[in-house]
Design a protein around this motif. Structure first.
Motif, PDB file in Angstrom:
ATOM      1  N   ASN A   7      35.688  31.822  36.083  1.00  0.00           N
ATOM      2  CA  ASN A   7      36.432  31.912  37.341  1.00  0.00           C
ATOM      3  C   ASN A   7      36.634  33.363  37.766  1.00  0.00           C
ATOM      4  OD1 ASN A   7      36.634  29.177  37.748  1.00  0.00           O
ATOM      5  ND2 ASN A   7      38.582  29.024  36.640  1.00  0.00           N
ATOM      6  N   SER A   8      36.920  34.225  36.818  1.00  0.00           N
ATOM      7  CA  SER A   8      37.104  35.630  37.176  1.00  0.00           C
ATOM      8  C   SER A   8      35.777  36.255  37.602  1.00  0.00           C
ATOM      9  CB  SER A   8      37.730  36.414  36.029  1.00  0.00           C
ATOM     10  OG  SER A   8      36.905  36.352  34.888  1.00  0.00           O
ATOM     11  N   LEU A   9      34.674  35.842  36.986  1.00  0.00           N
ATOM     12  CA  LEU A   9      33.369  36.340  37.418  1.00  0.00           C
ATOM     13  C   LEU A   9      33.038  35.863  38.828  1.00  0.00           C
ATOM     14  CD1 LEU A   9      31.207  35.978  34.194  1.00  0.00           C
ATOM     15  CD2 LEU A   9      32.033  38.074  35.257  1.00  0.00           C
ATOM     16  N   ARG A  10      33.351  34.621  39.134  1.00  0.00           N
ATOM     17  CA  ARG A  10      33.137  34.114  40.489  1.00  0.00           C
ATOM     18  C   ARG A  10      33.988  34.864  41.505  1.00  0.00           C
ATOM     19  NH1 ARG A  10      33.683  28.461  38.985  1.00  0.00           N
ATOM     20  NH2 ARG A  10      31.708  28.108  37.988  1.00  0.00           N
ATOM     21  N   THR A  11      35.209  35.172  41.121  1.00  0.00           N
ATOM     22  CA  THR A  11      36.096  35.916  42.018  1.00  0.00           C
ATOM     23  C   THR A  11      35.543  37.303  42.295  1.00  0.00           C
ATOM     24  OG1 THR A  11      38.000  34.713  41.154  1.00  0.00           O
ATOM     25  CG2 THR A  11      38.452  36.775  42.312  1.00  0.00           C
ATOM     26  N   VAL A  12      35.096  37.978  41.253  1.00  0.00           N
ATOM     27  CA  VAL A  12      34.515  39.319  41.428  1.00  0.00           C
ATOM     28  C   VAL A  12      33.260  39.229  42.290  1.00  0.00           C
ATOM     29  CG1 VAL A  12      33.344  41.203  40.211  1.00  0.00           C
ATOM     30  CG2 VAL A  12      35.492  40.290  39.332  1.00  0.00           C
ATOM     31  N   TYR A  13      32.422  38.233  42.046  1.00  0.00           N
ATOM     32  CA  TYR A  13      31.198  38.082  42.831  1.00  0.00           C
ATOM     33  C   TYR A  13      31.508  37.791  44.296  1.00  0.00           C
ATOM     34  CZ  TYR A  13      26.671  36.530  44.461  1.00  0.00           C
ATOM     35  OH  TYR A  13      25.515  36.395  45.175  1.00  0.00           O
ATOM     36  N   SER A  14      32.463  36.928  44.558  1.00  0.00           N
ATOM     37  CA  SER A  14      32.772  36.608  45.957  1.00  0.00           C
ATOM     38  C   SER A  14      33.429  37.788  46.662  1.00  0.00           C
ATOM     39  CB  SER A  14      33.655  35.374  46.049  1.00  0.00           C
ATOM     40  OG  SER A  14      34.931  35.624  45.512  1.00  0.00           O
ATOM     41  N   ARG A  15      34.154  38.614  45.917  1.00  0.00           N
ATOM     42  CA  ARG A  15      34.829  39.754  46.527  1.00  0.00           C
ATOM     43  C   ARG A  15      33.901  40.952  46.710  1.00  0.00           C
ATOM     44  NH1 ARG A  15      40.418  41.056  44.112  1.00  0.00           N
ATOM     45  NH2 ARG A  15      40.832  39.110  45.164  1.00  0.00           N
ATOM     46  N   TYR A  16      32.974  41.172  45.752  1.00  0.00           N
ATOM     47  CA  TYR A  16      32.148  42.381  45.775  1.00  0.00           C
ATOM     48  C   TYR A  16      30.648  42.104  45.792  1.00  0.00           C
ATOM     49  CZ  TYR A  16      36.556  44.552  44.574  1.00  0.00           C
ATOM     50  OH  TYR A  16      37.852  44.960  44.593  1.00  0.00           O
ATOM     51  N   GLY A  17      30.237  40.870  45.758  1.00  0.00           N
ATOM     52  CA  GLY A  17      28.815  40.534  45.741  1.00  0.00           C
ATOM     53  C   GLY A  17      28.177  40.690  47.103  1.00  0.00           C
ATOM     54  N   PRO A  18      26.882  40.441  47.191  1.00  0.00           N
ATOM     55  CA  PRO A  18      26.165  40.622  48.458  1.00  0.00           C
ATOM     56  C   PRO A  18      26.633  39.710  49.584  1.00  0.00           C
ATOM     57  CG  PRO A  18      24.643  40.273  46.636  1.00  0.00           C
ATOM     58  CD  PRO A  18      26.007  40.100  46.100  1.00  0.00           C
ATOM     59  N   THR A  19      27.334  38.637  49.274  1.00  0.00           N
ATOM     60  CA  THR A  19      27.791  37.716  50.319  1.00  0.00           C
ATOM     61  C   THR A  19      29.248  37.937  50.696  1.00  0.00           C
ATOM     62  OG1 THR A  19      28.346  36.070  48.644  1.00  0.00           O
ATOM     63  CG2 THR A  19      26.138  35.937  49.628  1.00  0.00           C
ATOM     64  N   THR A  20      29.810  39.061  50.330  1.00  0.00           N
ATOM     65  CA  THR A  20      31.213  39.344  50.590  1.00  0.00           C
ATOM     66  C   THR A  20      31.489  39.489  52.090  1.00  0.00           C
ATOM     67  OG1 THR A  20      33.062  40.775  50.040  1.00  0.00           O
ATOM     68  CG2 THR A  20      30.960  41.848  50.381  1.00  0.00           C
TER      69      THR A  20
END
Length: 185
Positions: A7-20
Motif C-alpha cells: 500500500n505504501s508503494l502504491r501511494t508513492v507511485y500514485s503521488r510521484y510516478g509518471p501518472t501523477t
C-alpha cells in the motif's frame, strides 16, 4: 498475498510516478525526457557527420570528434543529466508555474542551462569519491580541488558541444509542457 509495504508503494507511485497529477513532478519528468532527447539527437548528429551523410569534415568541431567517444560520453552523461534535469524541472515549476507558451519557452531555456550547473554537483561528488579511493591516495583537499576542476571541465565541454541542441529542446519541452498542463497546484 500482499506484502505489508504494497500500500505504501502504491501511494508513492500514485503521488510521484509518471501518472501523477502533480504538475511539478510531471514537469521534472518532461525535463528528464528532454535531456534524453538532447543526448539522442547529439549522438545522431555526430553519426550523420561521421558516416559522411553530411560532409562536415572541414569543420574543426566535427573533425575532432570520434563517434565511439561521443556515444560513450553521451550515455554516461545521461546518468547525471537526467536526474539534474528532473530536479531543475520540478523545482522550476514549483517556484514559478508558467501559464503561457512564451513563459514555458523561457523557463525551458533557463532550465536547460541550469541542468548543466546542477549536474556539476553529482559529477564532482563521484569524481571526488573516485579520487579518494584511488590507489594513489592524496589528501582530501587535493582530491576535492581535482574533483572540482575535472567536473568543471566535463560540464564546460558538455555545454560547448551540446548547447545548440539543449537550449532549443529545452524551449520546446517548456512550450509543449505549458500548453498541455493546466495550472492546478
Amino acid at each position: 498475498m500482499q506484502s505489508p509495504n504494497s500500500n505504501s508503494l502504491r501511494t508513492v507511485y500514485s503521488r510521484y510516478g509518471p501518472t501523477t497529477d502533480r504538475n511539478d513532478i510531471v514537469a521534472g519528468y518532461a525535463a528528464g525526457i528532454g535531456a534524453i532527447f538532447v543526448s539522442a539527437l547529439y549522438i545522431t548528429s555526430v553519426w550523420f557527420v561521421d558516416s559522411t551523410v553530411f560532409d562536415l569534415s572541414w569543420s574543426p568541431y566535427f573533425a575532432a570528434l570520434e563517434f565511439n567517444w561521443v556515444v560513450y560520453s553521451g550515455v554516461i552523461g545521461l546518468a547525471f543529466a537526467v536526474p539534474a534535469a528532473f530536479f531543475v524541472g520540478a523545482v522550476g515549476w514549483r517556484i514559478t508555474p508558467t501559464q503561457t507558451a512564451s513563459g514555458g519557452a523561457l523557463k525551458g531555456a533557463v532550465g536547460a542551462v541550469a541542468t548543466f550547473l546542477v549536474a556539476f554537483v553529482p559529477i564532482a561528488a563521484v569524481v571526488f569519491v573516485l579520487e579518494i579511493t584511488s590507489s594513489e591516495s592524496v589528501g582530501a583537499g587535493i582530491a576535492l580541488a581535482n574533483a572540482l576542476e575535472l567536473s568543471g571541465i566535463f560540464i564546460a565541454v558538455g555545454f560547448i558541444l551540446t548547447w545548440w541542441l539543449a537550449i532549443p529542446v529545452g524551449c520546446l519541452v517548456g512550450v509543449v509542457y505549458t500548453a498541455r498542463r493546466p495550472i492546478a497546484n
